[in-house]
Enzyme design. Structure first.
Site, mmCIF file in Angstrom:
data_model
loop_
_atom_site.group_PDB
_atom_site.id
_atom_site.type_symbol
_atom_site.label_atom_id
_atom_site.label_comp_id
_atom_site.label_asym_id
_atom_site.label_seq_id
_atom_site.Cartn_x
_atom_site.Cartn_y
_atom_site.Cartn_z
ATOM 1 N N GLU A 43 0.805 -1.088 0.065
ATOM 2 C CA GLU A 43 -0.227 -0.058 -0.009
ATOM 3 C C GLU A 43 0.996 1.237 -0.031
ATOM 4 O OE1 GLU A 43 -3.660 1.938 2.410
ATOM 5 O OE2 GLU A 43 -2.878 0.043 3.349
ATOM 6 N N ASN A 88 -6.747 1.734 2.418
ATOM 7 C CA ASN A 88 -7.462 2.810 2.736
ATOM 8 C C ASN A 88 -6.960 3.766 1.655
ATOM 9 O OD1 ASN A 88 -8.343 1.699 4.877
ATOM 10 N ND2 ASN A 88 -7.623 3.071 6.453
ATOM 11 N N ASN A 188 -12.234 -1.555 -1.154
ATOM 12 C CA ASN A 188 -11.295 -1.937 0.081
ATOM 13 C C ASN A 188 -12.208 -1.279 1.301
ATOM 14 O OD1 ASN A 188 -9.042 -2.587 2.052
ATOM 15 N ND2 ASN A 188 -9.460 -0.304 2.478
ATOM 16 N N GLU A 189 -12.672 -1.948 2.242
ATOM 17 C CA GLU A 189 -13.366 -1.973 3.668
ATOM 18 C C GLU A 189 -14.390 -0.645 3.341
ATOM 19 O OE1 GLU A 189 -10.295 -0.841 6.550
ATOM 20 O OE2 GLU A 189 -9.374 -2.983 6.377
ATOM 21 N N TYR A 259 -6.805 -7.961 12.254
ATOM 22 C CA TYR A 259 -5.442 -7.749 13.049
ATOM 23 C C TYR A 259 -5.748 -8.070 14.295
ATOM 24 C CZ TYR A 259 -4.362 -5.027 8.627
ATOM 25 O OH TYR A 259 -4.175 -4.625 7.536
ATOM 26 N N GLU A 307 -6.376 -9.273 4.405
ATOM 27 C CA GLU A 307 -5.505 -8.216 5.140
ATOM 28 C C GLU A 307 -5.409 -9.112 6.362
ATOM 29 O OE1 GLU A 307 -5.834 -4.230 5.668
ATOM 30 O OE2 GLU A 307 -6.586 -3.797 3.698
ATOM 31 N N GLN A 353 1.863 -6.017 6.125
ATOM 32 C CA GLN A 353 2.389 -5.515 4.554
ATOM 33 C C GLN A 353 3.751 -6.288 4.367
ATOM 34 O OE1 GLN A 353 1.510 -1.764 2.995
ATOM 35 N NE2 GLN A 353 -0.279 -1.457 4.347
#
Length: 504
Positions: A43, A88, A188-189, A259, A307, A353
């Site tokens: 990212e 994001n 994304n999200e 996470y 992720e 990442q």
């Protein structure tokens, strides 16, 4: 007298060693360990791109600006699919800013991470990097502030072979043949209020349907990943159900994100996070099955865990430069064990990442070091393409959230060509070694056993520049005493072990 007392004490200690059983049966299959489970994520965030994989002018970089030391470490990591440009970041990104002559690319305010994006690294630089490291590219479109036109034009730029405007722009920018990008994320999200262009489920499904239709109109061979819920404080169950039901005829995967962190400094609770991951997988898999009931020739839909990682110490102010320790390396085994046990439905996974930003590789201008989490990722990756097996486990347990959780967290895979069974065992106990009887149900178990193990006394041990060998795994071989097609092995407290067995 003293020697007799010592013997009695030793015998008492041995008697107190907890015992377990693990049964392996090559007929009890789950599904293929998809090679795409060993993916990663790049990212535009902090030093992930600039100063990470791309560092123009650094003596360690090649003529195109790619850090060669990082590229070597990435190749050894075995990355199979690389997700880009976010995260994001993608929800405010205009991909056309990142193509063409670098001196003509505009700098933009970057609102996701409160930065300025130079756009010196864009689509072509990313796709050429994927070519060099041998990874499948996975591009996430702007599902926040972006449009359907933006999405279809991006596919045209990367994949079209006809003489069209965007395909010709690609040719002008130095890549005559289509890149053939197969994997595309539909945002994304998007359920997260932190996201630019955040939508409710109904509006997201409407957008994603139109984007999918337009993108497949350009290239009907692409695979599409829907934005599953990442807002677990809200109605994540309702979001995932709406997305799967609304997009079941168009999508190939649903994305999940998780996470974890050890904020309570409780190792056993931390490594019990597998319960939460299992819940997310099982409920989403149930949504998929329910959506396909009554459908003639339903489109197969899988889970992309695109992720996942440990992340709780370093925030945005630190540009997410998490320094990992030995207990975080153990958590890598927990994640992979969970993915392997759901190999029938989890077909893509991307560690977040790759470099510097919540990453296994850290750089400065002079070099790099490998974090403790690097090593289990490499080793589990050697089981790609194997068949996941459903191992039966009876283990001592501990209390977590009011119920019993086994100390031994286990997965297993089978390589038929090598007649090899891998048994992956995480001992979550902070203090107890656990002796396990490994029993083979089909075929004769050979005595030769190969061992890979991460076993270090200091749970908080970290690496740094010039000192990244502390927690490296140990490998060995031994000849097991086989009785009744079984043998016993002792798994040290807070350890991660992979046993490779031969079955004839």
């Amino acid at each position: 007298m003293k020697s007799l007392i010592a013997l009695l004490i030793a015998g008492a200690c041995a008697a107190q060693t907890p015992t377990a059983r693990i049964k392996i049966d090559v007929d009890r299959t789950i599904g293929e360990v998809d090679p795409l489970l060993f993916g990663n994520f790049a990212e535009h965030l902090g030093r992930m791109i600039y100063g990470g994989i791309y560092d123009v002018g650094n003596p360690l970089s090649d003529k195109d600006g790619y850090r060669t030391d990082v590229m070597d470490a990435v190749k050894k990591l075995g990355v199979t699919i690389l997700r880009y440009p976010g995260g994001n970041f993608s929800s405010g990104y205009n991909w056309t800013d990142g193509i063409g002559p670098k001196d003509q690319r505009p700098a933009r305010l970057e609102l996701a991470w409160s930065d300025v994006e130079s756009n010196r690294f864009g689509t072509d630089e990313f796709l050429r990097y994927c070519e060099r490291i041998g990874a499948e590219p996975y591009i996430c479109i702007n599902g926040g502030l972006g449009t359907v036109d933006d999405a279809r034009h991006w596919v045209e730029y990367t994949n079209a072979s006809q003489r069209t405007y965007w395909a010709d722009q690609r040719r002008k920018n130095g890549h005559a043949e289509p890149y053939k990008v197969k994997y595309w994320g539909l945002g994304n999200e998007i359920d997260g209020p932190w996201q630019l262009g955040h939508k409710n489920a109904e509006d997201y499904v409407k957008f994603a349907l139109e984007a999918a239709k337009a993108m497949r109109g350009v290239d009907g061979s692409i695979k599409l990943i829907a934005s599953g819920s990442s807002n677990y404080g809200a109605d994540w169950l309702g979001w995932n159900r709406a997305v799967v039901n609304g997009l079941r005829g168009e999508i190939d995967y649903v994305a999940l994100h998780t996470y974890i962190g050890n904020r309570d400094n409780d190792l056993e609770k931390f490594l019990g996070s597998s319960e939460r991951i299992e819940e997310y997988i099982d409920t989403t898999a149930a949504d998929i099955r329910a959506a396909q009931i009554g459908q003639r020739n339903p489109r197969p839909i899988y889970i992309a865990y695109d992720e996942w990682n440990v992340w709780y110490r370093a925030g945005n102010k630190e540009h997410l430069e998490e320094i990992y320790n030995f207990e975080d390396a153990l958590a890598m085994g927990m994640f992979f064990n969970t993915f392997f046990r759901h190999a029938d439905v989890v077909k893509i996974a991307n560690l977040a990442q790759l470099v510097n930003v919540i990453a296994p590789i850290m750089t400065n201008k002079q070099g790099l070091f490998l974090q403790p989490i690097y090593f289990p990722i490499v080793e589990f990756g050697k089981q790609r393409g194997n068949t996941a097996l459903s191992a039966w486990v009876a283990s001592p347990t501990y209390k977590l959230s009011g119920h019993d959780l086994p100390y031994l967290d286990v997965s297993s895979t089978y390589n038929a060509g090598e007649h090899a069974v891998y048994v992956n065992v995480l001992n979550r106990s902070k203090s107890q070694d656990i002796s396990a009887r490994l029993e083979n149900q089909q075929g004769a178990l050979a005595p030769e056993v190969a061992v890979w193990q991460m076993d270090y006394p200091d749970l908080k041990a970290t690496h740094t520049f010039g000192d990244d060998k502390k927690t490296v795994p140990k490998t060995s071989n031994f000849s097991a005493t086989i009785a009744h097609n079984a043998f016993t092995y002792e798994f040290p407290a807070h350890s991660l072990t992979i046993l490779k067995l031969r079955v004839e």
